[in-house]
Write an enzyme that holds these catalytic residues in place. Structure first.
Site, PDB file in Angstrom:
ATOM      1  N   ASP A 102      -3.119  -4.324  -1.258  1.00 46.41           N
ATOM      2  CA  ASP A 102      -4.575  -4.422  -1.463  1.00 46.41           C
ATOM      3  C   ASP A 102      -4.930  -5.832  -1.936  1.00 46.41           C
ATOM      4  OD1 ASP A 102      -4.950  -1.694  -0.828  1.00 46.41           O
ATOM      5  OD2 ASP A 102      -6.467  -1.445  -2.393  1.00 46.41           O
TER       6      ASP A 102
ATOM      7  N   ASP B 286       1.972  -0.721  -2.735  1.00 42.69           N
ATOM      8  CA  ASP B 286       0.575  -0.262  -2.691  1.00 42.69           C
ATOM      9  C   ASP B 286      -0.341  -1.319  -3.298  1.00 42.69           C
ATOM     10  OD1 ASP B 286      -1.603   1.576  -2.406  1.00 42.69           O
ATOM     11  OD2 ASP B 286      -1.445   1.989  -4.558  1.00 42.69           O
TER      12      ASP B 286
HETATM   13  C1  IPM Z   1      -2.579   3.935   0.424  1.00 40.82           C
HETATM   14  C2  IPM Z   1      -3.294   4.803  -0.588  1.00 40.82           C
HETATM   15  C3  IPM Z   1      -2.425   5.997  -0.964  1.00 40.82           C
HETATM   16  C4  IPM Z   1      -1.179   5.453  -1.644  1.00 40.82           C
HETATM   17  C5  IPM Z   1      -3.071   7.082  -1.841  1.00 40.82           C
HETATM   18  C6  IPM Z   1      -4.370   7.560  -1.272  1.00 40.82           C
HETATM   19  C7  IPM Z   1      -2.142   8.240  -2.032  1.00 40.82           C
HETATM   20  O1  IPM Z   1      -3.670   4.062  -1.701  1.00 40.82           O
HETATM   21  O2  IPM Z   1      -2.224   4.442   1.505  1.00 40.82           O
HETATM   22  O3  IPM Z   1      -2.399   2.751   0.168  1.00 40.82           O
HETATM   23  O4  IPM Z   1      -1.214   5.127  -2.835  1.00 40.82           O
HETATM   24  O5  IPM Z   1      -0.155   5.364  -0.965  1.00 40.82           O
HETATM   25 MN    MN Z   2      -3.363   1.928  -1.455  1.00 39.29          MN
END
Ligand code: IPM
Ligand code: MN
Ligand code: NAD
Length: 365
Positions: A246, A242
């Site tokens: 990003d 995750d």
């Molecule tokens: C993602 C989001 C989700 C995650 C959240 C909204 C639960 O950040 O899809 O990356 O952490 O998996």
């Molecule tokens: Mn995410």
């Protein structure tokens, strides 16, 4: 072909970008003579507001009966009180678990036209082409939680079965690419990471043609910024994946560009851009729809096995990145709808020049 697609627009910019992805899939259906049906359902905050729960039984049943699910985003300030009894994100996690989509594919490419938007020097971005494979249905996200007034715990648990299936998927994907797999863990500290590393080492003997390396997650966060072109397939656990993806999105120029495909054992998949509901820009018509459109391309490829159609959508997105219009997050002035319209024209042009049986309305025009 006939396909049943459930859409879950969700919250914030989710509906704005999902509407665009659906328009692109409808254009593909019309130009390539497919019959796609779309069935929208509420999820997340929208579903909490409508019926008190973030994943209503009817929405889940529809997803389980669909060929593919296309999701926008869930969450937002309205439902983010840390003391709230129920949260939008629980709906998304429950959906991923119920569909058994344990492998979350997040491809990263840096388009040369956008390299100047990245915080990195252009020469570092040359040839960046990484496929992240994030484990999606285990780890700290799904372990037991406890809470008292002054203590909280989130259990992080992995079984060999959970690790092995996603690692095998990553090896198989690496075989079709540059045959280089980087497994990211924190094996110097975490027991789950030591089980992860043992499992990768054992499974690796079945893929002798794939070069494997192990990288600790903290240094990986740095290496992604300093040597991003070194990586081919990167496999990691849920929480690390995750965060790293990003971070990786910043290399591409915007979080609004990255798509994802979440896959399990069968063909059915869950497709969503990696960004969230973007509350700071929601309702303004300025969200970048390209991550959602590229997620629709992954849907065509992985769930419907329509490779030519997937490539047509990806080519249309590349065309629009090169010629505009662009949304604000990637240095333009355009709104979501202007980008949608440009992609629709590019999909139609691509179909006309590459598809022998093109049946679009402008075929004779
Ligand atoms: C993602 C989001 C989700 C995650 C959240 C909204 C639960 O950040 O899809 O990356 O952490 O998996
Ligand atoms: Mn995410
Ligand atoms: P976010 O991804 O929503 O936004 C982070 C930043 O990126 C914001 O400045 C936003 O404007 C920008 N951004 C995101 N998508 C964009 C797009 N398509 N076009 C242009 N700019 C875009 O992350 P956040 O603010 O940390 O989270 C907001 C909410 O979204 C939270 O409730 C979170 O749980 C939720 N979330 C949901 C998902 C999902 O449903 N898959 C994913 C991530 C976050």
């Amino acid at each position: 072909m006939k396909a049943r697609i459930v859409t879950l627009p969700g919250d914030g910019v989710g509906p704005e970008v999902t509407e665009v992805a659906v328009a692109v899939l409808q254009a593909v259906a019309s130009h390539y003579e497919h019959d796609f049906s779309f069935e929208p359902h509420a999820i997340g905050g929208a579903a909490i507001d409508a019926c008190g729960e973030p994943l209503p039984a009817g929405a889940l049943a529809a997803c389980q009966g669909a060929d593919a699910v296309l999701l926008g985003a869930v969450g937002g300030p309205k439902w983010s009180d840390p003391n709230a009894p129920v949260r939008p994100e629980q709906g998304l996690l429950a959906l991923r678990a119920a569909l058994g989509v344990y492998a979350n594919l997040r491809p990263l490419q840096v388009h040369p036209a956008l390299a100047s938007l990245s915080p990195l020097k252009n020469e570092r971005l040359k040839d960046v082409d990484v496929l992240f494979v994030r484990e999606l249905t285990g780890g700290a996200y799904f372990g037991a939680k406890t809470r008292t007034a002054d203590t909280a715990t989130d259990e992080c648990k992995y079984t060999v079965v959970e690790i092995e299936r996603v690692v095998r998927r990553a090896f198989a994907l690496a075989r079709d690419r540059r045959r280089h797999l980087t497994s990211v863990d924190k094996a110097n500290v975490l027991e789950t990471s030591r089980l992860w590393r043992n499992t990768v080492q054992r499974v690796a003997s079945d893929y002798p043609d794939v070069k494997v390396e192990h990288q600790l997650v903290d240094s990986m966060a740095m290496l992604l910024l300093t040597q991003p072109s070194r990586y081919d397939v990167v496999v990691t656990e849920n929480l690390f994946g995750d965060i790293l993806t990003d971070e990786a999105a910043a290399l591409a120029g915007s979080l609004g560009l990255l798509p994802s495909a979440s896959l399990g054992e069968g063909r059915r998949g869950l497709y969503e851009p990696i960004h969230g509901s973007a509350p700071d820009i929601a309702g303004q018509g300025v969200a970048n729809p390209l991550g959602a459109i590229l997620s629709a391309a992954l849907l065509l490829r992985h769930s419907l096995q329509l490779e030519a159609e997937a490539q047509a959508v990806e080519a249309a997105v590349t065309h629009v990145l090169e010629h505009g219009p662009r949304t604000r997050d990637i240095g333009g002035q355009a709104g979501t709808v202007a980008v949608r319209d440009a992609v629709l024209v590019a999909v139609e042009d691509h179909a006309r020049t590459h598809h022998a049986f093109f049946s679009g309305a402008r075929a004779c025009g």
